[in-house]
Scaffold this motif. Structure first.
Motif, short mmCIF file in Angstrom:
data_model
loop_
_atom_site.label_atom_id
_atom_site.label_comp_id
_atom_site.label_asym_id
_atom_site.label_seq_id
_atom_site.Cartn_x
_atom_site.Cartn_y
_atom_site.Cartn_z
N GLN A 694 8.20 14.54 2.79
CA GLN A 694 7.01 15.31 3.17
C GLN A 694 7.43 14.46 4.77
O GLN A 694 6.91 15.26 6.03
CB GLN A 694 5.59 15.59 3.74
N HIS A 695 8.36 13.01 4.74
CA HIS A 695 8.27 12.93 6.07
C HIS A 695 7.32 12.18 6.48
O HIS A 695 7.02 12.09 7.87
CB HIS A 695 9.49 13.16 7.18
N HIS A 696 6.56 11.16 5.93
CA HIS A 696 4.95 10.69 6.49
C HIS A 696 5.68 9.13 6.38
O HIS A 696 6.19 8.62 5.99
CB HIS A 696 3.70 10.59 5.27
N GLU A 697 4.12 8.29 7.37
CA GLU A 697 4.84 7.57 7.99
C GLU A 697 4.92 6.03 6.31
O GLU A 697 3.90 6.63 5.88
CB GLU A 697 3.93 6.92 8.78
N LEU A 698 5.28 5.80 6.69
CA LEU A 698 5.35 5.28 5.14
C LEU A 698 4.96 3.57 5.20
O LEU A 698 4.83 3.17 6.59
CB LEU A 698 6.77 4.66 4.48
N VAL A 699 4.27 2.73 3.98
CA VAL A 699 3.17 1.67 4.48
C VAL A 699 4.42 0.58 3.48
O VAL A 699 4.35 1.18 1.96
CB VAL A 699 1.83 1.82 4.47
N ASP A 700 4.29 -0.93 3.58
CA ASP A 700 4.60 -1.72 2.76
C ASP A 700 3.72 -1.55 1.48
O ASP A 700 2.51 -1.11 1.73
CB ASP A 700 4.45 -3.00 2.92
N PHE A 701 3.53 -2.12 0.56
CA PHE A 701 2.95 -2.01 -0.92
C PHE A 701 1.52 -2.47 -0.39
O PHE A 701 0.43 -2.20 -0.84
CB PHE A 701 3.58 -1.99 -2.66
N SER A 702 1.45 -4.24 -0.11
CA SER A 702 0.71 -4.80 0.19
C SER A 702 -0.80 -3.94 0.75
O SER A 702 -1.55 -3.79 0.95
CB SER A 702 0.76 -5.55 1.03
#
Length: 719
Positions: A694-702
């Motif tokens: 859905q091309h959502h904004e991604l974040v790092d795992f932390s």
């Protein structure tokens, strides 16, 4: 989906109740890991269709009144034997590992270079001729499926094949087989542009398809070739016997001690070495071994302390803050007249052997590398501690033993047979070096980094060589004997696949470089120094400050590589990428490269390898389960206009958790003393499956971990 998961958990419960077998035994019968069965029973994950079929068939047998008990040898998908079996249970076709038959020809004068004997230009062995045959026979497209397989793969590392030879990252081949069987139900040509250790080749040969393995690293090409070769076990064993006979005398001289119990000569299995260290406060020097040990009730509870009082000033010091000076041997282990292995301090005679070896008198000149280490991200730590060249990675005793083995390998006349024996040699990797960290309970794994431990284990090279020979023989006799498809191994950059015609490949399966996670060209130096050929890292797809490669360089190199994959893949056919990273920047770079190469991502699945990596246990910021990206080359030219405006990260995670019906999965630590924890690493993989399409904004795992903790307020989360 929930009903399906419940049905599987009910089936597993019925199997155990009606057959009175334990969960570990059930795991053996299915051909998977104990951890996987526990996750299935709790409905945290689902078995693959092939595994579901096995579970259903097993339940039917039990309900028919048939008695089912796990044999000592377990087969996964009919060909991959579990390493839980013993060699006695394997019932080897070769009754004696060290048989003298058949005859193996050896030369008086060793060959100049093994690797040059099996490599012709960019091709390994007869790969160039094999490619011509494959392209001629595979001129017509193979039938493929029009829809991606709906599959959450769970395939373990507990097989003889997986254990035969170490590599920095491997995808269990029994899982790859299921993907190949789905996308190429009638066979075809499989391609892996980043083949690494060659697991795609193993799977393809088992599935009966032809396969091309492309790899930039000479060491990885060597490993791929031997993993996918099917050398007769009788010849393999005969060659080992010849080499063992040739090194028998030097083995006796290097690794003999006197048994403290019966007084007879016996063989040293390992010697423990400790560094002398400097207190950061008072600058006093002391032997670390004498002050950092803590013994528990069992061996598993014994510890090398991370902090303890300085014996001079009494201040609490952290082990990582200690300066190092010299190292010395502090203990050795052997097994002689008693039932179990024993450990003792070294005698004067033991020290004399080491001192003699340190003079270099046992070395076979010309048969060990003296390659200087260049600058590198993973090379800084060993260089800091004086390991500035490959020969210094070993104690002089172990370097001497390695040089004798390497010389004898080069005496084998048949390059293919010599390569298979050298495969044992390279499988030793870090285990026989100063990088092998001492553990009270034994063993020392190979990690994807060069860390020089304060206390290291000097393993007997010849004993370790023979143990690994058994592991590889098990692979040859359980998996390699079932190879059917043809294979070609090519040492080449994935950015230029000039040897492959347009639209000639039926299916691509690959495990590409993970950004900056593993510095392959650096880590492969330990192998390549022995082989005599090194990776040209100009086109290595990586984020590496020493190479001057940024995230944009990584994206560009991945785009070039995937564009070549798009060119050689037939229209309407599939490319599967196995990938995981804890960095949103790396994920965005990969997704951009996939789309810019022309592929459409039609599905994402989890590939659960069932056992966490070393880095996942020691680092809170390392992500968990890999994802499988099902990418298709469309049959007609059509732009991908599905991208939408990104949903913000917090909203994406809230939506994901609100729509998730199942409990948060937990991590159970089976072999270490540690409480069960919410498996936020797997949850991160599940969120990526939700967010990426859905091309959502991604974040790092932390960041994801912190946001989940805020949303759920779960106590006892990952620290």
């Amino acid at each position: 989906m929930k009903a399906e998961k419940t049905a599987i958990s009910d089936q597993l419960r019925l199997i155990r109740e009606q057959s009175h077998i334990s969960t570990p035994e059930l795991a053996q019968l299915i051909g998977t890991s104990f951890a996987a069965v526990q996750q299935w029973e709790r409905s945290y994950i689902s078995p693959s269709p092939q595994q579901q079929k096995k579970i259903s068939e097993l339940l039917e047998k039990i309900q028919r009144g048939e008695i089912v008990r796990p044999a000592s040898l377990v087969l996964q998908n009919g060909t991959f034997a579990s390493r839980g079996a013993t060699r006695q249970g394997l019932q080897s076709k070769q009754s004696d590992l060290f048989t003298r038959q058949p005859k193996v020809q050896i030369e008086e004068t060793p060959a100049p270079s093994l690797f040059s004997a099996i490599k012709n230009g960019q091709f390994i062995m007869d790969s160039e001729d094999c490619l011509k045959e494959i392209f001629a026979d595979r001129s017509m497209p193979a039938r493929t499926e029009s829809n991606p397989v709906i599959l959450e793969m769970s395939a373990g590392k507990n097989t003889y094949t997986y254990d035969a030879h170490t590599y920095h990252t491997k995808v269990p081949p029994q899982g790859i087989v299921e993907f190949i069987n789905h996308y190429l139900p009638e066979g075809g040509l499989v391609f892996d542009p980043f083949s690494g250790s060659g697991m795609t080749g193993v799977a393809a040969r088992i599935a009966g398809t032809d396969v091309i393995l492309n790899e930039l690293s000479p060491a990885a090409c060597f490993i791929s070739h031997n993993f996918t070769d099917a050398i007769p076990s009788s010849e393999f064993c005969a060659a080992i016997r010849i080499i063992s006979d040739a090194v028998e005398e030097v083995r006796r001289q290097l690794y003999t001690t006197e048994c403290r119990e019966c007084g007879k000569d016996t063989e040293i299995l390992y010697t423990v070495w400790s560094y002398h260290v400097l207190c950061p406060d008072c600058k006093a020097e002391f032997l670390l071994w004498d002050h950092c040990r803590k013994y528990g009730r069992t061996v598993r509870e014994h510890k090398i302390l991370k902090e303890f009082p300085c014996p001079s000033c009494g201040q609490t010091v952290k082990k990582r803050s200690l300066g190092r000076t010299t190292s010395e041997p502090v203990m050795l282990g052997y097994k002689c007249c008693g039932k179990s292995q024993v450990e003792h301090q070294l005698t004067d005679l033991d020290l004399a052997v080491i001192n003699k070896a340190d003079t270099g008198c046992f070395l076979e000149q010309g048969y060990f590398p003296v390659t200087e280490l260049p600058d590198g991200v993973n090379l800084k730590q060993p260089m800091k501690h004086g390991l500035t060249s490959i020969d210094r990675f070993y104690t002089m005793r172990n370097l001497s033993a390695m040089s004798h083995l390497w010389k004898q390998v080069h005496r084998l006349s048949d390059p293919r047979l010599a390569s298979s024996i050298a495969f044992i040699f390279t499988s030793l990797y870090q285990r026989v070096t100063r990088l092998s960290e001492f553990r009270f309970w034994g063993g020392s794994g190979n990690t994807a980094r060069f860390n020089v431990p304060f206390i290291f284990n000097e393993a007997n090279v010849f004993v370790t060589f023979e143990r690994k020979a058994v592991s590889i023989l098990d692979h040859l006799e359980t998996t390699a004997v079932n190879y059917k498809g043809r294979k070609a191994v090519v040492c080449n950059s994935a950015t230029e696949l000039n040897y492959i015609p347009d639209e000639s490949v039926d299916f691509i399966f690959t495990d590409p470089p993970f950004g900056s996670n593993i510095n392959y060209s650096e880590m492969n130096m330990l192998w390549e120094a022995w082989l005599g050929e090194f990776t040209d890292n100009t086109q290595e797809a990586i984020v590496n400050s020493v190479q001057g490669k940024s995230i944009s360089d990584y994206e560009n190199l991945m785009r070039q590589s995937l564009s070549e994959c798009y060119r050689v893949l037939r229209k309407g056919h599939w490319m599967l990428l196995v990938f995981m990273n804890s960095s949103k920047d790396v994920w965005e770079a990969l997704i951009n490269a996939v789309h810019n190469a022309g592929f459409i991502i039609e599905r994402l699945d989890i590939f659960d390898k069932q056992h966490g990596t070393f880095k996942q246990f020691v680092s809170n910021n390392t992500a968990g389960c890999d994802l499988v990206l099902h990418c298709r080359k469309q049959a007609s030219t059509q732009s991908d206009d599905t991208r939408q405006k990104a949903v913000k990260r917090d909203e994406s995670i809230v939506r994901f958790m609100a729509g998730r019906k199942d409990e948060i999965p937990t991590t159970e630590f089976l072999h270490v003393t540690r409480d069960n924890e919410p498996d936020l690493r797997r949850l991160y993989s599940e969120w990526l499956m939700y967010a990426l399409p859905q091309h959502h904004e991604l974040v790092d795992f932390s960041t994801f971990r912190d946001l989940i903790n805020q949303i759920t307020s779960v106590e006892g989360n990952v620290n």
